[in-house]
Design a protein around this motif. Structure first.
Motif, mmCIF file in Angstrom:
data_model
loop_
_atom_site.group_PDB
_atom_site.id
_atom_site.type_symbol
_atom_site.label_atom_id
_atom_site.label_comp_id
_atom_site.label_asym_id
_atom_site.label_seq_id
_atom_site.Cartn_x
_atom_site.Cartn_y
_atom_site.Cartn_z
ATOM 1 N N LEU A 36 5.625 9.627 10.961
ATOM 2 C CA LEU A 36 4.513 8.359 11.130
ATOM 3 C C LEU A 36 5.076 7.452 9.975
ATOM 4 O O LEU A 36 4.588 6.053 9.736
ATOM 5 N N LEU A 37 5.141 7.952 9.108
ATOM 6 C CA LEU A 37 5.627 7.719 7.478
ATOM 7 C C LEU A 37 7.158 6.909 7.257
ATOM 8 O O LEU A 37 8.170 7.234 7.991
ATOM 9 N N PRO A 38 7.144 5.417 6.360
ATOM 10 C CA PRO A 38 8.540 5.298 5.818
ATOM 11 C C PRO A 38 8.857 6.432 5.469
ATOM 12 O O PRO A 38 8.299 7.252 4.627
ATOM 13 N N ALA A 39 9.980 6.579 5.760
ATOM 14 C CA ALA A 39 11.009 7.645 4.788
ATOM 15 C C ALA A 39 11.112 7.995 3.458
ATOM 16 O O ALA A 39 10.432 8.904 2.711
ATOM 17 N N ASP A 40 10.500 6.921 2.943
ATOM 18 C CA ASP A 40 10.742 6.452 0.968
ATOM 19 C C ASP A 40 9.017 7.346 0.899
ATOM 20 O O ASP A 40 9.052 8.464 -0.186
ATOM 21 N N LEU A 41 8.552 6.930 1.295
ATOM 22 C CA LEU A 41 7.038 8.037 0.988
ATOM 23 C C LEU A 41 7.500 9.333 1.698
ATOM 24 O O LEU A 41 6.066 10.008 1.298
ATOM 25 N N TRP B 222 -2.706 20.207 -11.379
ATOM 26 C CA TRP B 222 -3.018 20.223 -9.703
ATOM 27 C C TRP B 222 -1.933 20.878 -8.599
ATOM 28 O O TRP B 222 -0.432 20.174 -9.480
ATOM 29 N N ARG B 223 -2.596 20.613 -7.638
ATOM 30 C CA ARG B 223 -1.643 21.347 -6.169
ATOM 31 C C ARG B 223 -1.603 20.061 -5.965
ATOM 32 O O ARG B 223 -3.095 19.677 -5.371
ATOM 33 N N VAL B 224 -1.290 18.962 -5.312
ATOM 34 C CA VAL B 224 -1.180 18.102 -3.975
ATOM 35 C C VAL B 224 -0.353 18.266 -2.719
ATOM 36 O O VAL B 224 0.430 19.252 -2.748
ATOM 37 N N LEU C 23 1.257 -1.234 -0.159
ATOM 38 C CA LEU C 23 0.419 -0.109 0.128
ATOM 39 C C LEU C 23 1.335 1.762 -0.262
ATOM 40 O O LEU C 23 0.654 2.083 -0.940
ATOM 41 N N VAL C 24 2.245 1.160 0.780
ATOM 42 C CA VAL C 24 2.719 1.955 0.782
ATOM 43 C C VAL C 24 3.006 2.898 -0.874
ATOM 44 O O VAL C 24 3.375 3.988 -1.009
ATOM 45 N N GLN C 25 4.002 1.181 -1.256
ATOM 46 C CA GLN C 25 4.356 1.892 -2.269
ATOM 47 C C GLN C 25 2.886 2.566 -3.407
ATOM 48 O O GLN C 25 3.461 3.279 -4.658
ATOM 49 N N ILE C 26 2.398 1.505 -3.189
ATOM 50 C CA ILE C 26 0.818 1.923 -4.461
ATOM 51 C C ILE C 26 0.737 3.717 -4.105
ATOM 52 O O ILE C 26 0.537 4.433 -5.142
ATOM 53 N N ILE C 27 0.953 4.332 -2.760
ATOM 54 C CA ILE C 27 0.335 5.845 -2.667
ATOM 55 C C ILE C 27 1.542 6.162 -2.917
ATOM 56 O O ILE C 27 1.733 8.004 -3.747
ATOM 57 N N ALA C 28 3.028 5.720 -2.987
ATOM 58 C CA ALA C 28 3.503 6.835 -4.067
ATOM 59 C C ALA C 28 3.566 6.663 -4.493
ATOM 60 O O ALA C 28 3.993 7.789 -5.440
ATOM 61 N N GLU C 29 3.911 6.131 -5.691
ATOM 62 C CA GLU C 29 3.155 5.918 -7.958
ATOM 63 C C GLU C 29 2.878 6.824 -7.447
ATOM 64 O O GLU C 29 2.566 7.999 -8.197
ATOM 65 N N LEU C 30 0.975 6.715 -6.512
ATOM 66 C CA LEU C 30 -0.071 7.230 -7.113
ATOM 67 C C LEU C 30 0.342 9.178 -6.761
ATOM 68 O O LEU C 30 0.431 10.191 -7.802
ATOM 69 N N ALA C 31 1.007 9.308 -5.949
ATOM 70 C CA ALA C 31 1.219 10.578 -5.442
ATOM 71 C C ALA C 31 1.976 11.842 -6.762
ATOM 72 O O ALA C 31 2.555 12.255 -6.740
ATOM 73 N N ARG D 39 9.353 10.686 1.473
ATOM 74 C CA ARG D 39 10.081 11.741 0.830
ATOM 75 C C ARG D 39 8.808 11.925 -0.501
ATOM 76 O O ARG D 39 9.184 13.671 -0.536
ATOM 77 N N VAL D 40 8.713 11.297 -0.844
ATOM 78 C CA VAL D 40 7.804 11.275 -2.288
ATOM 79 C C VAL D 40 6.759 12.950 -2.004
ATOM 80 O O VAL D 40 6.208 12.794 -3.206
ATOM 81 N N LEU D 41 5.792 12.052 -1.076
ATOM 82 C CA LEU D 41 4.773 13.233 -0.895
ATOM 83 C C LEU D 41 5.536 14.826 -0.490
ATOM 84 O O LEU D 41 4.766 15.442 -1.157
ATOM 85 N N ALA D 42 6.450 14.536 0.231
ATOM 86 C CA ALA D 42 6.973 15.794 -0.250
ATOM 87 C C ALA D 42 7.623 16.533 -1.672
ATOM 88 O O ALA D 42 7.757 17.757 -1.793
ATOM 89 N N ASP D 43 8.113 15.680 -2.429
ATOM 90 C CA ASP D 43 8.861 16.411 -3.430
ATOM 91 C C ASP D 43 7.572 16.581 -4.353
ATOM 92 O O ASP D 43 7.466 17.827 -4.409
ATOM 93 N N ALA D 44 6.114 15.650 -4.040
ATOM 94 C CA ALA D 44 5.036 16.305 -4.890
ATOM 95 C C ALA D 44 4.391 17.259 -4.597
ATOM 96 O O ALA D 44 4.383 18.359 -5.208
ATOM 97 N N GLU D 45 4.497 17.831 -3.231
ATOM 98 C CA GLU D 45 4.256 19.585 -2.630
ATOM 99 C C GLU D 45 4.683 20.153 -2.890
ATOM 100 O O GLU D 45 4.551 21.322 -3.210
ATOM 101 N N GLU D 46 5.970 19.895 -3.106
ATOM 102 C CA GLU D 46 6.868 20.934 -3.386
ATOM 103 C C GLU D 46 6.640 21.275 -5.063
ATOM 104 O O GLU D 46 6.786 22.644 -5.746
ATOM 105 N N ARG D 47 6.887 20.452 -5.933
ATOM 106 C CA ARG D 47 6.684 19.880 -7.373
ATOM 107 C C ARG D 47 5.485 21.169 -7.650
ATOM 108 O O ARG D 47 5.538 21.986 -8.703
ATOM 109 N N THR D 48 4.484 20.979 -6.734
ATOM 110 C CA THR D 48 3.061 21.542 -7.080
ATOM 111 C C THR D 48 2.046 23.022 -6.732
ATOM 112 O O THR D 48 1.762 23.525 -7.110
ATOM 113 N N LYS D 49 3.651 23.520 -5.934
ATOM 114 C CA LYS D 49 3.568 24.289 -5.281
ATOM 115 C C LYS D 49 2.966 25.773 -5.768
ATOM 116 O O LYS D 49 2.301 26.647 -4.735
#
Length: 259
Positions: free
Chosen positions: A125-130, A115-117, A98-106, A132-142
């Motif tokens: 509370l999350l694995p470091a890789d996920l 779209w802004r994410v 599930l973590v991998q799927i969410i990372a791919e989706l983000a 980071r992906v969420l933070a990158d998506a947020e930064e890329r779309t801000k």
């Protein structure tokens, strides 16, 4: 035949377009919260050995769902993808998938349209890789100004309220105020400003798939005056017509905001 394979002919599209034409821009919800549920049951019913097949199909459906929302003028969508309870209760293999799927989706959503994410939840509370992906998506779309997509990952409504109150107390103490002053001045609006979704409109409509009729600790504060709509279809089987019927139902309601 599953619901997701039904209604692809010209009559179906005619019906879809008919519903769309009757939706006026001012009646469309500004903010929709979506609880995608039933992915595991969907996978089990189709004979898949792993729930990951259902979660991946659910993620694909969420990409479709966001497109439907954007097409009718919704401004904010919040997707409930992973709760704090999920982090504690899911077995390690399912959670890893599930973590991998969410990372791919983000990552995919951060390249979608304008779209802004935004991640809403506890990154710590999350694995470091996920995280980071969420933070990158947020930064890329801000800087984007289109559909605002909240991804609720490692999210819990009660925890969000606690975090908001802690943030208020910390700021008040930093400004030199006393707890007595804070107790007298604290308002619902102040708490709202310190939520993960601070500055956003509260959800007008909350949709949940799979026939379940509960909030499951999702946007507890923000949904105080929301309208609710429950769809029988399992998450991956959600159709555009189901979505548009939910919007049509919403536009027919007399919103009393607690009255």
């Amino acid at each position: 035949m599953t619901a997701s394979n039904e209604g692809r002919g010209p009559l179906y599209r005619l019906y879809i377009n008919r519903i769309r034409r009757r939706l006026t821009p001012e009646a469309v919800p500004r903010h929709i919260a979506m609880m995608i549920d039933g992915n595991r049951r969907w996978a089990k019913q189709l004979g898949y050995a792993s729930a990951a097949h259902g979660h991946r199909a659910g993620a694909a459906k969420m990409r479709e769902f966001l497109g439907w929302c954007d097409d009718i003028g919704v401004r904010v969508v919040s997707l409930y993808l992973l709760s704090n309870d999920n982090l504690r209760k899911r077995d390690s293999k399912e959670l890893e998938d599930l973590v991998q799927i969410i990372a791919e989706l983000a990552a995919e959503l951060s390249h979608e349209r304008d779209w802004r994410v935004q991640h809403v939840g506890r990154a710590d509370l999350l694995p470091a890789d996920l995280a980071r992906v969420l933070a990158d998506a947020e930064e890329r779309t801000k800087g984007k100004t289109g559909l605002h997509v909240n991804l609720a990952v490692a999210y819990g409504g009660r925890g969000e309220i606690v975090d908001a109150v802690r943030s208020i107390i910390a700021k008040h103490q930093k400004d030199g105020g006393s707890l007595e002053d804070l107790a007298e001045s604290l308002t619902p609006e102040q708490i709202g400003e310190h939520l993960y979704t601070g500055g956003q409109p509260d959800p007008d409509l909350v949709i949940r798939t799979s026939g379940e009729q509960r909030l499951s600790d999702f946007l507890l504060w923000q949904s105080a005056h929301s309208e609710f709509y429950f769809v029988e279809a399992l998450g991956p089987d959600l159709r555009e017509v189901d979505f548009l019927r939910a919007i049509r139902d919403y536009t027919s309601r007399d919103r009393r905001y607690g009255g």
